[in-house]
Design an enzyme around this catalytic site. Sequence first.
Site, PDB file in Angstrom:
ATOM      1  N   LYS A 211      12.343  -6.121  -9.870  1.00  0.00           N
ATOM      2  CA  LYS A 211      12.585  -6.464  -8.467  1.00  0.00           C
ATOM      3  C   LYS A 211      13.863  -7.298  -8.361  1.00  0.00           C
ATOM      4  CE  LYS A 211      10.221  -8.726  -4.571  1.00  0.00           C
ATOM      5  NZ  LYS A 211       8.989  -9.465  -4.177  1.00  0.00           N
TER       6      LYS A 211
ATOM      7  N   SER B  20       3.382  -9.315  -1.247  1.00  0.00           N
ATOM      8  CA  SER B  20       4.552  -8.563  -1.687  1.00  0.00           C
ATOM      9  C   SER B  20       4.315  -7.628  -2.859  1.00  0.00           C
ATOM     10  CB  SER B  20       5.693  -9.523  -2.031  1.00  0.00           C
ATOM     11  OG  SER B  20       6.137 -10.178  -0.860  1.00  0.00           O
TER      12      SER B  20
ATOM     13  N   SER C 139       7.362  -7.396  -0.069  1.00  0.00           N
ATOM     14  CA  SER C 139       8.793  -7.313  -0.312  1.00  0.00           C
ATOM     15  C   SER C 139       9.173  -6.505  -1.554  1.00  0.00           C
ATOM     16  CB  SER C 139       9.385  -8.722  -0.440  1.00  0.00           C
ATOM     17  OG  SER C 139       8.814  -9.424  -1.537  1.00  0.00           O
TER      18      SER C 139
END
Length: 518
Positions: free
Chosen positions: A164, A263, A239
């Site tokens: 990420k 997330s 996210s």
Amino acid sequence: MFTDGFLALLYNEDDSRVWALVKCCNAAFWLVAVCYWTFKVLFEKPWGLVNIHREVVKKKRKLRQKQFDSMTAELNSNVYSTLSKKRETILAMSFTDLRNALQKEVYSASEALDAYRFKALQVQMEMNCVTEFVVEAVQWASDLDAKYKGKSKPPLFGIPFSVKENYYMKGYDCTVGLAKRSMQPMTSDNSFVAFLRSQGGVPFVRTNVPQALISFVCSNTVYGTTSNPFNKERTPGGSSGGEAALLAADGSAFGIGSDLAGSLRIPAAMCGIVTIKPTAARLRAEGAATGMPGRGRLGLGYGFFTKTVDEQIFLLETTLTPEYFDRSLGMAPLPLMKKEIESKSKLRIGYFTDDGFLPATPGCARVVTETVRKLEESGHVLIPFNVPQPEAALKLLLKCLFPDGGQFLRDSYAHEDVDQHLKQFVTLLKVPNVIRKMMSYLLLPLCRQMGIMSGAYVSGLNDLRLTQEAVDAYIFEFGAQWKELELDALVCPAFAIPPVPHDYPSQLGACAFSTGRS
């Protein structure tokens, strides 16, 4: 002028000193106003931070596209060779089969990396989930092959994985979709990434996130919008949306992300993959942009995206070791308890489809009811569970997320072009508390959820202290109900809604309670 006339009612024109002061103040006001707007129009717009950031984004996009073009030429040069057949075979393997093949040297780390770089580039062209490829990965894979040829290998030897974008990696930007953080490469590696590398894993690609992280639309002005692998018109969640989209489309062997208020869990639910949010002290990582620093009692978790539960168990077992505990301070030094996982004993499991604030949509609720039925058929005891004081819990969640009234996020978005899918959310961040209070009273009879959210803000330092105290009390109350029912686990909707079009998340802030409450 209006001010002259108004002040003339308050002062007698015969008082020349007062009137002269009034005239000076009036002139000063208009002089400041004219200078301010002149500066905005002539200097800030063409030369100020917003324009500087736009130029930075243009440069960043050019460099990114240049990398993609270069890789396309490199990886497509051997499409019809023997290498192409190896790629197909490797990509068709499960995580476990690939790991076994690498351990036995059926395939090399370099061959596995080549296959996944090729696939990730294809997925990127379809979904825009990759921010950049890790250039050093090719050398890392080659070094692994040379170091461990004919020898015992580490558990993740040669397995390519995605990262990420909010994780620090030396030499790479950690923008979280903000222009102001672009072209500022990190000087150290995240502890989680570094540990996985030490176990033989090869981080080869970084993936997209929402602008400033706090959203479940995976879109920003630096890298653009990431699509759901099953429907390009819908969000993959956030996210960690880029991670989930890439893995669901077979572009990585596994991925890593983070989770404050959903997330990991939201993208996993929306992309049909597996994850778990470890509690804050269970799996920590040093060196990452967290989205909301100083977030009160909310626990930030780091974890994996996988295709299966067994893969999730293997990766957690590999990570939760003394070697990793030494890398991150504040972790509970406990290994994964596989005996508990493999136990055949019957469990007492709570469940709900409606948390008392926002009922799950029929499809998301049906997943729970079908799971409950299957668990009952397996002999487990299922018990209805009511979330205690849901409206009070929602207020506490929002106060913990925005203890500063949203100032940190407003600063993050300042002097930035706000992503088209986040403009409504950013506009709401700017509403003064007094207006929010008024709107709360007006909205409560019309839409109770919005009314409660409008009135949930920290009014001062004393309110902040009381909020923290109330969170502690709520945790105790939730735990007391759990103990009273003698529960081993709780089944509930992963999220209140399925994947939605990209514009909708900014209008669906109420859904945050689905994952923010845990």
